[in-house]
Design a protein around this motif. Sequence first.
Motif, PDB file in Angstrom:
ATOM      1  N   GLY A  17      27.946  -7.463  58.176  1.00 33.27           N
ATOM      2  CA  GLY A  17      27.733  -6.533  59.282  1.00 33.27           C
ATOM      3  C   GLY A  17      28.787  -5.445  59.329  1.00 33.27           C
ATOM      4  N   ALA A  18      30.048  -5.824  59.177  1.00 33.29           N
ATOM      5  CA  ALA A  18      31.142  -4.847  59.206  1.00 33.29           C
ATOM      6  C   ALA A  18      31.060  -3.890  58.029  1.00 33.29           C
ATOM      7  N   ILE A  19      30.667  -4.414  56.868  1.00 32.49           N
ATOM      8  CA  ILE A  19      30.534  -3.559  55.682  1.00 32.49           C
ATOM      9  C   ILE A  19      29.398  -2.560  55.878  1.00 32.49           C
ATOM     10  N   LYS A  20      28.266  -3.034  56.338  1.00 38.81           N
ATOM     11  CA  LYS A  20      27.098  -2.162  56.495  1.00 38.81           C
ATOM     12  C   LYS A  20      27.362  -0.981  57.422  1.00 38.81           C
ATOM     13  N   ARG A  21      28.148  -1.198  58.444  1.00 39.01           N
ATOM     14  CA  ARG A  21      28.413  -0.112  59.405  1.00 39.01           C
ATOM     15  C   ARG A  21      29.186   1.038  58.789  1.00 39.01           C
ATOM     16  N   ARG A  22      29.799   0.819  57.623  1.00 41.06           N
ATOM     17  CA  ARG A  22      30.675   1.845  57.042  1.00 41.06           C
ATOM     18  C   ARG A  22      30.166   2.400  55.710  1.00 41.06           C
ATOM     19  N   ILE A  23      28.975   1.982  55.289  1.00 40.73           N
ATOM     20  CA  ILE A  23      28.420   2.494  54.031  1.00 40.73           C
ATOM     21  C   ILE A  23      27.095   3.192  54.314  1.00 40.73           C
ATOM     22  N   HIS A  24      26.504   3.796  53.272  1.00 41.29           N
ATOM     23  CA  HIS A  24      25.332   4.651  53.476  1.00 41.29           C
ATOM     24  C   HIS A  24      24.147   4.279  52.606  1.00 41.29           C
ATOM     25  N   ILE A  25      24.259   3.191  51.846  1.00 35.88           N
ATOM     26  CA  ILE A  25      23.170   2.771  50.973  1.00 35.88           C
ATOM     27  C   ILE A  25      22.800   1.328  51.311  1.00 35.88           C
ATOM     28  N   PRO A  26      21.591   0.892  50.955  1.00 36.21           N
ATOM     29  CA  PRO A  26      21.164  -0.470  51.266  1.00 36.21           C
ATOM     30  C   PRO A  26      22.089  -1.525  50.645  1.00 36.21           C
ATOM     31  N   LEU A  27      22.273  -2.616  51.391  1.00 30.81           N
ATOM     32  CA  LEU A  27      23.179  -3.684  50.986  1.00 30.81           C
ATOM     33  C   LEU A  27      22.387  -4.962  50.720  1.00 30.81           C
ATOM     34  N   VAL A  28      22.605  -5.543  49.557  1.00 29.97           N
ATOM     35  CA  VAL A  28      21.913  -6.760  49.133  1.00 29.97           C
ATOM     36  C   VAL A  28      22.900  -7.921  49.110  1.00 29.97           C
ATOM     37  N   ALA A  29      22.495  -9.054  49.669  1.00 32.83           N
ATOM     38  CA  ALA A  29      23.326 -10.260  49.650  1.00 32.83           C
ATOM     39  C   ALA A  29      22.893 -11.164  48.505  1.00 32.83           C
ATOM     40  N   ASP A  30      23.828 -11.530  47.649  1.00 35.82           N
ATOM     41  CA  ASP A  30      23.552 -12.357  46.478  1.00 35.82           C
ATOM     42  C   ASP A  30      23.892 -13.809  46.811  1.00 35.82           C
ATOM     43  N   ILE A  31      22.865 -14.655  46.842  1.00 40.20           N
ATOM     44  CA  ILE A  31      23.012 -16.032  47.309  1.00 40.20           C
ATOM     45  C   ILE A  31      22.686 -17.022  46.210  1.00 40.20           C
ATOM     46  N   HIS A  32      23.521 -18.052  46.082  1.00 36.75           N
ATOM     47  CA  HIS A  32      23.221 -19.176  45.208  1.00 36.75           C
ATOM     48  C   HIS A  32      23.513 -20.475  45.950  1.00 36.75           C
ATOM     49  N   PHE A  33      22.610 -21.431  45.828  1.00 32.93           N
ATOM     50  CA  PHE A  33      22.790 -22.815  46.259  1.00 32.93           C
ATOM     51  C   PHE A  33      22.696 -23.043  47.778  1.00 32.93           C
ATOM     52  N   ASP A  34      23.406 -22.263  48.576  1.00 34.66           N
ATOM     53  CA  ASP A  34      23.482 -22.547  50.016  1.00 34.66           C
ATOM     54  C   ASP A  34      22.541 -21.639  50.798  1.00 34.66           C
ATOM     55  N   HIS A  35      21.410 -22.175  51.224  1.00 31.57           N
ATOM     56  CA  HIS A  35      20.407 -21.352  51.914  1.00 31.57           C
ATOM     57  C   HIS A  35      20.900 -20.844  53.258  1.00 31.57           C
ATOM     58  N   THR A  36      21.858 -21.544  53.866  1.00 30.49           N
ATOM     59  CA  THR A  36      22.358 -21.087  55.173  1.00 30.49           C
ATOM     60  C   THR A  36      23.094 -19.748  55.052  1.00 30.49           C
ATOM     61  N   LEU A  37      23.655 -19.486  53.867  1.00 35.55           N
ATOM     62  CA  LEU A  37      24.333 -18.201  53.660  1.00 35.55           C
ATOM     63  C   LEU A  37      23.328 -17.056  53.623  1.00 35.55           C
ATOM     64  N   ALA A  38      22.138 -17.334  53.096  1.00 38.43           N
ATOM     65  CA  ALA A  38      21.084 -16.319  53.093  1.00 38.43           C
ATOM     66  C   ALA A  38      20.658 -16.001  54.522  1.00 38.43           C
ATOM     67  N   ILE A  39      20.474 -17.038  55.320  1.00 44.02           N
ATOM     68  CA  ILE A  39      20.045 -16.830  56.710  1.00 44.02           C
ATOM     69  C   ILE A  39      21.124 -16.079  57.491  1.00 44.02           C
ATOM     70  N   LEU A  40      22.373 -16.443  57.306  1.00 46.07           N
ATOM     71  CA  LEU A  40      23.475 -15.755  57.989  1.00 46.07           C
ATOM     72  C   LEU A  40      23.569 -14.296  57.541  1.00 46.07           C
ATOM     73  N   SER A  41      23.335 -14.050  56.258  1.00 52.21           N
ATOM     74  CA  SER A  41      23.362 -12.673  55.747  1.00 52.21           C
ATOM     75  C   SER A  41      22.258 -11.833  56.375  1.00 52.21           C
ATOM     76  N   VAL A  42      21.079 -12.431  56.533  1.00 55.30           N
ATOM     77  CA  VAL A  42      19.973 -11.739  57.208  1.00 55.30           C
ATOM     78  C   VAL A  42      20.371 -11.394  58.637  1.00 55.30           C
ATOM     79  N   GLU A  43      20.955 -12.348  59.321  1.00 50.41           N
ATOM     80  CA  GLU A  43      21.365 -12.125  60.716  1.00 50.41           C
ATOM     81  C   GLU A  43      22.425 -11.035  60.816  1.00 50.41           C
ATOM     82  N   GLN A  44      23.226 -10.868  59.770  1.00 45.49           N
ATOM     83  CA  GLN A  44      24.276  -9.848  59.766  1.00 45.49           C
ATOM     84  C   GLN A  44      23.760  -8.470  59.347  1.00 45.49           C
ATOM     85  N   GLY A  45      22.474  -8.397  58.961  1.00 39.43           N
ATOM     86  CA  GLY A  45      21.880  -7.098  58.674  1.00 39.43           C
ATOM     87  C   GLY A  45      21.705  -6.739  57.223  1.00 39.43           C
ATOM     88  N   ALA A  46      21.783  -7.726  56.310  1.00 40.32           N
ATOM     89  CA  ALA A  46      21.530  -7.426  54.895  1.00 40.32           C
ATOM     90  C   ALA A  46      20.152  -6.795  54.731  1.00 40.32           C
TER      91      ALA A  46
END
Length: 357
Positions: A69-98
């Motif tokens: 979330g903090a990163i996205k507020r300061r950049i200008h291009i789409p941000l992709v979250a790269d997830i392996h193994f832990d599905h909860t990290l994907a869900i948290l990344s979605v909630e943070q605005g990936a």
Amino acid sequence: MQVKRNETKAIAVGNMWIGGEHPVSIQSMTNTRTEDVEATVGQILALEEAGCQIVRVAVPTPEAARAIGAIKRRIHIPLVADIHFDHTLAILSVEQGADKIRINPGNLGGTDRLQAVVEACRGRGIPIRVGVNSGSLERELLARHGGPTPEALVESAWMKVRQIEDMGYDRMVVSIKSSDVMLSIRSYRLAAERMDYPLHLGITEAGTLSSGTVKSAVGLGVLLAEGVGNTIRVSLTGDPVEEVHVARQILQALDLAPRGVEIISCPTCGRTRIDLVSIAEEVERRTAHLKKTMKVAVMGCVVNGPGEAREADLGIAGGDGMGILFKKGKLLRKVKEEELVDALMEEILKEQDRVDR
């Protein structure tokens, strides 16, 4: 002649589109610790300046996911979250605005976990990049196909795509990665025949700047020239900004992106009396951000320079302590060697300003 792109769905990633009639986009990935917001933002801004259009960050920890979330507020291009193994990290990344989630559905630990990720992405309309790698294929596919063949890779990708489709979601981009150039080419060709999802091209673990550039240019160049592929990432060991530079040059060489300033330079010979390598590199660096399509020559001698490069819009050719500045093969003026680059840049910027007005 413009190559006809393979027909695919169009998928929105933030404010960018992948597939359909949209141009091939350039991606890269940061090599900072994502938890270090300052370092990650700084690298992404440098990637943006180089021409990166979509950027991916590694998310191996909850702290990395919460930094999105903090990163996205300061950049200008789409941000992709790269997830392996832990599905909860994907869900948290979605909630943070990936803007997109990159997963290998096979390593999330079960259908219920994949379903949870799909539901999170569906809730916000976020696409999923389904990634398959030749080094992590299912054992039964390896046994049935006799190894990581194109058929095995595409079957693995198709199984995962169908699995997500059966969960009621179809906003997907597919990647099929290998460090083997010919295996990658054959796999992507087969994938383009069998599915209509946008394809993310890349030669994974391609190597250093030199070897990785060659492998990526060959592999991606062949596919793009055939109309296969909708977004690309050049994987290099080193500064990710170099990935973007190489990707731009691949697309420009295939007329799939505006050329900007194209540098042509001679390979040097015994007549060369100036430091042509340093001069050519400096001109390339100082013109990298310019948008106007222009051909600029950096030649090693005044004997053949203007003649060999007469089609260049502007150029310089070195002598012994002196050089010449020319335009369309015609002499403009003589210049001291140490002033050659500045004199050339002055003329280039005049041409750029003429277009901007």
